[in-house]
Enzyme design. Structure first.
Site, PDB file in Angstrom:
ATOM      1  N   GLU A  74      -4.867   2.531  -4.023  1.00 20.97           N
ATOM      2  CA  GLU A  74      -3.403   2.592  -4.028  1.00 20.97           C
ATOM      3  C   GLU A  74      -2.790   1.303  -3.486  1.00 20.97           C
ATOM      4  O   GLU A  74      -1.646   1.268  -3.065  1.00 20.97           O
ATOM      5  CB  GLU A  74      -2.920   3.791  -3.197  1.00 20.97           C
ATOM      6  CG  GLU A  74      -3.204   3.700  -1.705  1.00 20.97           C
ATOM      7  CD  GLU A  74      -4.573   4.259  -1.340  1.00 20.97           C
ATOM      8  OE1 GLU A  74      -4.766   4.597  -0.173  1.00 20.97           O
ATOM      9  OE2 GLU A  74      -5.443   4.362  -2.229  1.00 20.97           O
ATOM     10  N   ASP A 102      -2.143   9.765 -10.417  1.00 21.18           N
ATOM     11  CA  ASP A 102      -2.270   8.678 -11.375  1.00 21.18           C
ATOM     12  C   ASP A 102      -0.898   8.268 -11.918  1.00 21.18           C
ATOM     13  O   ASP A 102      -0.615   7.072 -12.087  1.00 21.18           O
ATOM     14  CB  ASP A 102      -3.182   9.102 -12.524  1.00 21.18           C
ATOM     15  CG  ASP A 102      -4.636   9.239 -12.093  1.00 21.18           C
ATOM     16  OD1 ASP A 102      -4.962   8.757 -10.992  1.00 21.18           O
ATOM     17  OD2 ASP A 102      -5.431   9.825 -12.852  1.00 21.18           O
ATOM     18  N   ASN A 120      -2.051  13.001  -3.180  1.00 20.20           N
ATOM     19  CA  ASN A 120      -3.052  13.490  -4.129  1.00 20.20           C
ATOM     20  C   ASN A 120      -3.464  14.919  -3.811  1.00 20.20           C
ATOM     21  O   ASN A 120      -3.626  15.755  -4.697  1.00 20.20           O
ATOM     22  CB  ASN A 120      -4.278  12.586  -4.111  1.00 20.20           C
ATOM     23  CG  ASN A 120      -4.248  11.551  -5.223  1.00 20.20           C
ATOM     24  OD1 ASN A 120      -3.484  11.673  -6.168  1.00 20.20           O
ATOM     25  ND2 ASN A 120      -5.078  10.532  -5.103  1.00 20.20           N
ATOM     26  N   ASP A 160       0.850  -1.179   0.000  1.00 21.84           N
ATOM     27  CA  ASP A 160       0.000   0.000   0.000  1.00 21.84           C
ATOM     28  C   ASP A 160       0.896   1.243   0.000  1.00 21.84           C
ATOM     29  O   ASP A 160       1.821   1.367   0.819  1.00 21.84           O
ATOM     30  CB  ASP A 160      -0.908   0.001   1.232  1.00 21.84           C
ATOM     31  CG  ASP A 160      -1.925   1.106   1.180  1.00 21.84           C
ATOM     32  OD1 ASP A 160      -2.987   0.893   0.594  1.00 21.84           O
ATOM     33  OD2 ASP A 160      -1.634   2.190   1.743  1.00 21.84           O
TER      34      ASP A 160
END
Length: 609
Positions: free
Chosen positions: A521, A494, A485, A477
């Site tokens: 993620e 992305d 983000n 993770d």
């Protein structure tokens, strides 16, 4: 038997008041007919020579010959009758009132110009309180004096007020009833077999018509059992309220289920949509009547329910005749069965309103009609089953013919279309492969998606389970991805996901390793045959590869790290892939809570030393 009758007579007289003024004045100067069991008779029907009290005129008047029938009324009825002198001296006599729906009955003997209570009964009392455990109301009578005896009988009912009286020798009465009970047992046993047979057919075929027939026939059996007193004696002896409401409940249920049964048997949905809507409305009306019968007083709801039953019977008969006229084969059997049953039922209903005298035919006609209906409707169901079977066979034959015709045409065209079809199939196979590949690839990262992961894990887990080899799973993770983000924007996020996915795929180099995007993620790597120590080393190599990733944003390198959790499991017969996922996910949770950018593993497998 004689000792019991005498004892009950004595107890009844001892328990009653010595004398009381009740109801109307005692009739005097009565020189009419007197009843007795002389001349070797074991019973006599008391359908003549009775007096009825006219409350309006305040006087007793002779009652017309026949069974006393006052129809539906909220008034009580007082009857008077006489026993002939010494007419019962050689008999243990019973007064039998053969109408189980009477709510209240009180019998008084006239002594010295006043009425003395002899006994009371009625279906508002629990069945256990009756002097005799019998479906009818029975009063033991003592032998009259030399000048005869006069009795008064008070009757009241929210049902149709009918008072069929008979004087019986006790032994003869119970012998006769034994035969009747045997006949009823045969009848109800045969009808219950029909019900059970159709219930089994419904369980096997799952066709509503059989369930509707079961409810319809069962409702009428319950109705007849209630009217004959057998239901109160054997089925609901502790529930007087049910004995009172049973006729309305069962009539409403039988009416509604008859509409459903006729609708399905006659195929109205396919052959007559307008008639189908009428029958569905009738079924809903029956359901409403059933609810009203349970909630409203019997006297309020019974007459509307009977009227609805008569109208419903006429509508169902009309629908059956209509379908017969247009060529429905099952309709013939249905109409014959319905009209046979209808005749007996209508006779009973009309007698309840007092428009016909209460006779053996009017009371038991529905039994004969019901037996004939059950037999004819069973034949109708059998005919319907044969018709459906023949229709299925015809449909199968038509399908086979169409298949043969198609094969013939296809054979003629095959040489002309072979190359075109092969090319088309090749293009279709290619398109299917591309579509399948797209369905298994994550659109953002370009590696396998969750669906492909689940399929591969199921496959590898089953192999490990069969061969008794360990299987391992890594869950990775990206640390702080939400903040990443928020700081750099979703497009940069992305790009980060794509870079981490490429790094993980390059790190999992073995042909047996399988990497995929698990969600968001989070990434997963299936590592078959790895033992705990090897899995920890592999996880550390993957963590370092991501940490060494050079990810530049706005000319500056932004550190990217992952937390890795691994699980190794030697699957047993009861283990599932979800157990391995939970094991790896738990290790990932510890890695996150221990500072992130680290590797934690768990194993449920013996570790070699």
């Amino acid at each position: 038997m004689s000792l019991r009758i005498l004892l009950l007579c004595s107890l009844s007289l001892l328990a009653a008041p010595a004398a009381a003024d009740v109801g109307p004045p005692v009739p005097v100067g009565w020189s009419g007919a007197a009843f007795g069991l002389g001349g070797g008779a074991d019973h006599v029907a008391m359908d003549h020579g009775l007096l009825v009290y006219d409350a309006g005129a305040g006087a007793w008047r002779p009652l017309a010959p026949g069974i006393p029938n006052f129809g539906y009324t909220d008034r009580e009825a007082w009857l008077a009758f006489r026993l002939a002198p010494d007419a019962l001296s050689r008999h243990e006599a019973l007064l039998a009132v053969a109408y189980p729906l009477l709510d209240e009955l009180e019998l008084y003997a006239v002594a010295d110009g006043r009425a003395v209570a002899v006994g009371r009964a009625g279906d508002r009392e629990p069945f256990a309180r009756r002097q005799f455990a019998h479906r009818h109301f029975l009063f033991p009578l003592a032998s009259p004096a030399a000048d005869g005896a006069t009795y008064l009988l008070r009757a009241r009912s929210t049902s149709s007020l009918q008072v069929p009286l008979a004087l019986w020798d006790a032994d003869a009465y119970f012998r006769a009833e034994t035969g009747r009970y045997a006949a009823y047992g045969l009848f109800y046993g045969a009808m219950l077999l029909v019900v059970l047979y159709n219930a089994i057919l419904f369980g096997v075929l799952r066709e509503r018509v059989h369930l509707a027939f079961v409810v319809h026939l069962g409702s009428f059996l319950g109705l007849m059992a209630g009217l004959q007193g057998l239901g109160y004696q054997y089925l609901w002896p502790h529930w007087p309220w049910l004995q009172e409401k049973a006729p309305a409940l069962f009539v409403a249920a039988a009416t509604g289920s008859a509409f459903v049964f006729a609708h399905d048997l006659l195929g109205l949905r396919e052959h007559s949509p307008r008639c189908s809507r009428l029958f569905r409305a009738g079924a809903l009306a029956g359901l409403a009547g059933l609810a009203a019968s349970g909630l409203l007083p019997y006297a309020t709801v019974m007459r509307p329910v009977l009227v609805a039953a008569v109208l419903g019977a006429a509508v169902i008969a009309w629908g059956g005749l209509r379908q017969w006229r247009v060529g429905g084969h099952s309709a013939r059997w249905f109409v014959a069965a319905w009209l046979t049953f209808l005749l007996g039922t209508l006779l009973m209903i009309v007698s309840k309103f007092g428009l016909l005298p209460r006779t053996f035919v009017t009371e038991n006609g529905p039994l004969f009609g019901l037996a004939a209906e059950a037999m004819l409707l069973s034949l109708a169901l059998a005919r319907r089953f044969r018709e459906h079977k023949a229709a299925r066979r015809a449909a199968q034959a038509e399908v086979l013919r169409l298949q043969q015709e198609a094969n013939r045409v296809l054979k003629q065209e095959v040489q002309l279309r072979t190359s075109e079809m092969q090319n088309m199939m090749r293009l279709l196979a290619q398109a299917n492969e591309e579509s399948e590949l797209r369905n298994r690839i994550d659109g953002l990262t370009g590696i396998c998606n969750r669906r492909a992961f689940d399929e591969r894990l199921e496959l590898e887990f089953g192999r490990a389970q069969r061969e008794q080899e360990p299987i391992s799973l890594l869950m990775a993770d990206i640390d702080g991805f939400k903040d990443f983000n928020d700081r750099h924007g979703h497009l940069t996020g992305d790009e980060c996901l794509q870079a981490v996915a490429r790094t993980i795929e390059e790190t999992a180099r073995r042909t047996t390793d399988f990497s995929a995007r698990y969600g968001g993620e989070e990434f997963a790597v299936i590592v078959p045959d790895a033992i705990p120590g090897q899995l920890a080393a592999f996880g550390e190599r993957l963590r370092r590869a991501v940490a060494d990733l050079v990810f530049v944003v706005d000319g500056r390198r932004v550190p990217v790290t992952v937390s890795v959790g691994g699980g190794t499991l030697l699957p047993g017969p009861a283990d599932t892939p979800e157990d391995l996922i939970r094991l790896a996910d738990g290790a990932l949770y510890r890695a996150k809570n221990s500072g992130r950018n680290r590797v934690e593993t768990d194993a449920v497998v013996p570790v070699p030393r």
